[in-house]
Design a protein around this motif. Structure first.
Motif, PDB file in Angstrom:
ATOM      1  N   ASP A  65      -5.645   5.657  -7.917  1.00  0.00           N
ATOM      2  CA  ASP A  65      -4.938   4.934  -8.986  1.00  0.00           C
ATOM      3  C   ASP A  65      -5.712   4.931 -10.302  1.00  0.00           C
ATOM      4  OD1 ASP A  65      -2.728   4.091  -7.461  1.00  0.00           O
ATOM      5  OD2 ASP A  65      -3.912   2.461  -6.594  1.00  0.00           O
ATOM      6  N   THR A 119       4.309  -0.866   3.308  1.00  0.00           N
ATOM      7  CA  THR A 119       4.469   0.351   2.504  1.00  0.00           C
ATOM      8  C   THR A 119       5.883   0.403   1.899  1.00  0.00           C
ATOM      9  OG1 THR A 119       5.008   1.514   4.545  1.00  0.00           O
ATOM     10  CG2 THR A 119       2.755   1.739   3.749  1.00  0.00           C
ATOM     11  N   ALA A 141      -5.351   7.471   1.112  1.00  0.00           N
ATOM     12  CA  ALA A 141      -4.457   8.153   0.165  1.00  0.00           C
ATOM     13  C   ALA A 141      -5.237   8.994  -0.844  1.00  0.00           C
ATOM     14  CB  ALA A 141      -3.610   7.113  -0.573  1.00  0.00           C
ATOM     15  N   CYS A 174       0.856  -1.192   0.000  1.00  0.00           N
ATOM     16  CA  CYS A 174       0.000   0.000   0.000  1.00  0.00           C
ATOM     17  C   CYS A 174       0.886   1.233   0.000  1.00  0.00           C
ATOM     18  CB  CYS A 174      -0.887   0.035   1.240  1.00  0.00           C
ATOM     19  SG  CYS A 174      -2.132  -1.267   1.233  1.00  0.00           S
ATOM     20  N   ARG A 175       0.360   2.349  -0.499  1.00  0.00           N
ATOM     21  CA  ARG A 175       1.131   3.606  -0.519  1.00  0.00           C
ATOM     22  C   ARG A 175       1.310   4.144   0.893  1.00  0.00           C
ATOM     23  NH1 ARG A 175      -1.258   4.411  -5.314  1.00  0.00           N
ATOM     24  NH2 ARG A 175       0.295   3.989  -6.908  1.00  0.00           N
ATOM     25  N   GLN A 176       0.241   4.071   1.671  1.00  0.00           N
ATOM     26  CA  GLN A 176       0.329   4.531   3.067  1.00  0.00           C
ATOM     27  C   GLN A 176      -0.626   3.696   3.900  1.00  0.00           C
ATOM     28  OE1 GLN A 176      -0.640   8.600   1.924  1.00  0.00           O
ATOM     29  NE2 GLN A 176      -2.498   8.504   3.179  1.00  0.00           N
ATOM     30  N   LEU A 207      -2.063  -0.565  -7.364  1.00  0.00           N
ATOM     31  CA  LEU A 207      -0.779   0.132  -7.524  1.00  0.00           C
ATOM     32  C   LEU A 207       0.192  -0.650  -8.402  1.00  0.00           C
ATOM     33  CD1 LEU A 207       1.494  -1.195  -5.516  1.00  0.00           C
ATOM     34  CD2 LEU A 207       0.579   0.366  -3.842  1.00  0.00           C
ATOM     35  N   THR A 219      -3.153  -3.162  -1.952  1.00  0.00           N
ATOM     36  CA  THR A 219      -3.665  -2.305  -3.029  1.00  0.00           C
ATOM     37  C   THR A 219      -3.212  -2.839  -4.382  1.00  0.00           C
ATOM     38  OG1 THR A 219      -3.447  -0.424  -1.501  1.00  0.00           O
ATOM     39  CG2 THR A 219      -3.867   0.102  -3.804  1.00  0.00           C
TER      40      THR A 219
END
Ligand code: SF4
Length: 376
Positions: free
Chosen positions: A98, A24, A133, A11-13, A65, A62
């Motif tokens: 995304d 992350t 995000a 995940c991005r965050q 991504l 996620t």
């Protein structure tokens, strides 16, 4: 039929409430995706022979991504190894940030035919409070963008009983969701998990999450609003327009076999369950050494019965009393005659076509009822 689940653990965050397995740190991304391909090869014969794969589900984490090349490589590997059925449901969980027009076109071209979009709420301040995000603007734009790219099977995820989300805000979220007309809506009340940021803040007294009564009120608003909108409430947390239930999740609830790939995934082949370790580094290391990073659990008769009760009672088709009798020699009605009579009398359940089905009132108590009916 059988399904394949791919867990993409990045995940991005970190959302403050989330206790799914993810990292992350994206540095191991390439090695991990290669390990997933290796794992698929080692488990080529895990599912019962001859079962066509009717559903493929990219979850996470996620998955959106990943780029088109990475997703395409995973799909190609599955197609090489497994009999993917014509017309299979191929779903991908996506976050709104995304979903650009270009990315959506690529996803369509890959053959992904269903998106499950993690919107959660359309309120900017509430999104910030969750550390999501994406922005409220992205949440609003992603559904029309997906439509323009040709997606005609969209699900959105919503959350309720969130910090800072009063009844008016939840009502607005519901109205906004209905205005977008997705084919499917999943909605989950916030639960505070101990290992998350919210869990730690709550324990230290720095956060006071909404109480159970807020969750119950928001749930009642959800059921009423989506019912008026023409959605079928087919599982406690899931609603769909007619014909658009999630085939993948329904197969779980109906005890169909599935193979899970990736760290944190699990698998079921009608006899046993595999749990894959929730650690990206170890997962890669084991598979590089040609070993499966799994723990295996043989399921007893009691496990089978209790899992069937737990999942079936949450659904609108309920539990099949004949199936329990014939498959597991478990006469549920006879074993719990007094309690079931009480549930029927109080309007918490009904029996139809030899299925025990919880009513809307009963579903509010689904966990408690299931615990009472468990085989111990
Ligand atoms: S994007 Fe999803 S999986 Fe990732 S941290 Fe947030 S809720 Fe968890």
């Amino acid at each position: 039929m059988a399904g394949i689940y791919l867990h993409i653990p990045f995940c991005r965050q970190a959302c403050y409430y989330c206790d799914f397995h993810f990292s992350t740190n994206l540095k191991t991304r390439q090695a991990l995706l290669q390990a997933m391909q290796r794992e698929a090869g080692l488990l080529q014969h895990y599912l019962p022979a001859g079962e066509p794969i009717e559903t493929v589900y990219f979850g996470g984490g996620t998955p959106s991504l990943l780029d088109a090349g990475e997703l395409g490589a995973l799909l190609e590997q599955l197609q090489r190894l497994f009999p993917i059925a014509e017309g299979a449901e191929i779903s991908l969980e996506a976050n709104p940030d995304d979903l650009t027009a270009h990315k959506l076109d690529q996803l369509r071209q890959l053959g992904i035919n269903r998106l499950s979009i993690g919107i959660q709420t359309f309120q900017e301040d509430v999104l910030k409070g969750l550390n999501r995000a994406h922005t409220a603007k992205e949440a609003l734009q992603c559904v029309p963008l997906a439509r323009a790219a040709g997606f005609n099977n969209l699900s959105i995820d919503l959350m309720y009983a969130l910090p800072g989300q009063d009844e008016a805000a939840w009502q607005q979220d519901l109205a906004q969701a209905l205005a977008l007309k997705p084919e499917h809506i999943s909605a989950y009340g916030l639960t505070i998990e101990p290992q998350t940021a919210f869990g730690k803040w709550t324990e230290r007294g720095q956060m006071h999450p909404p109480g159970e009564e807020v969750g119950e009120q928001h749930y009642r608003m959800l059921v009423a609003a989506l019912g008026r909108g023409g959605y079928q409430h087919y599982e406690v947390s899931n609603f769909c327009l007619p014909g658009y239930h999630s085939r993948h999740n329904t197969a779980y609830w109906q005890q169909k076999p599935y193979l899970g790939l990736g760290p944190g995934a699990h698998s079921y082949n009608l006899k046993s369950r595999h749990y894959t370790i929730r650690n990206n580094g170890l997962y890669i290391k084991k598979l590089e050494a040609g070993q499966l990073p799994h723990e295996r659990e043989e399921l007893s008769r009691q496990d089978h019965i209790n899992e069937y009760l737990m999942t079936g009672l949450r659904t609108s088709w309920g539990v099949d009393l004949d199936y329990l009798n014939q498959q597991w020699q478990h006469p549920l009605l006879r074993e719990h005659s007094a309690y079931i009579a009480e549930m029927l009398q109080q309007g918490q359940a009904r029996i139809s076509n030899n299925h025990l089905i919880l009513t809307e009132e009963g579903r509010l108590l689904a966990d408690e009822i299931t615990a009472r009916l468990f085989l111990v």
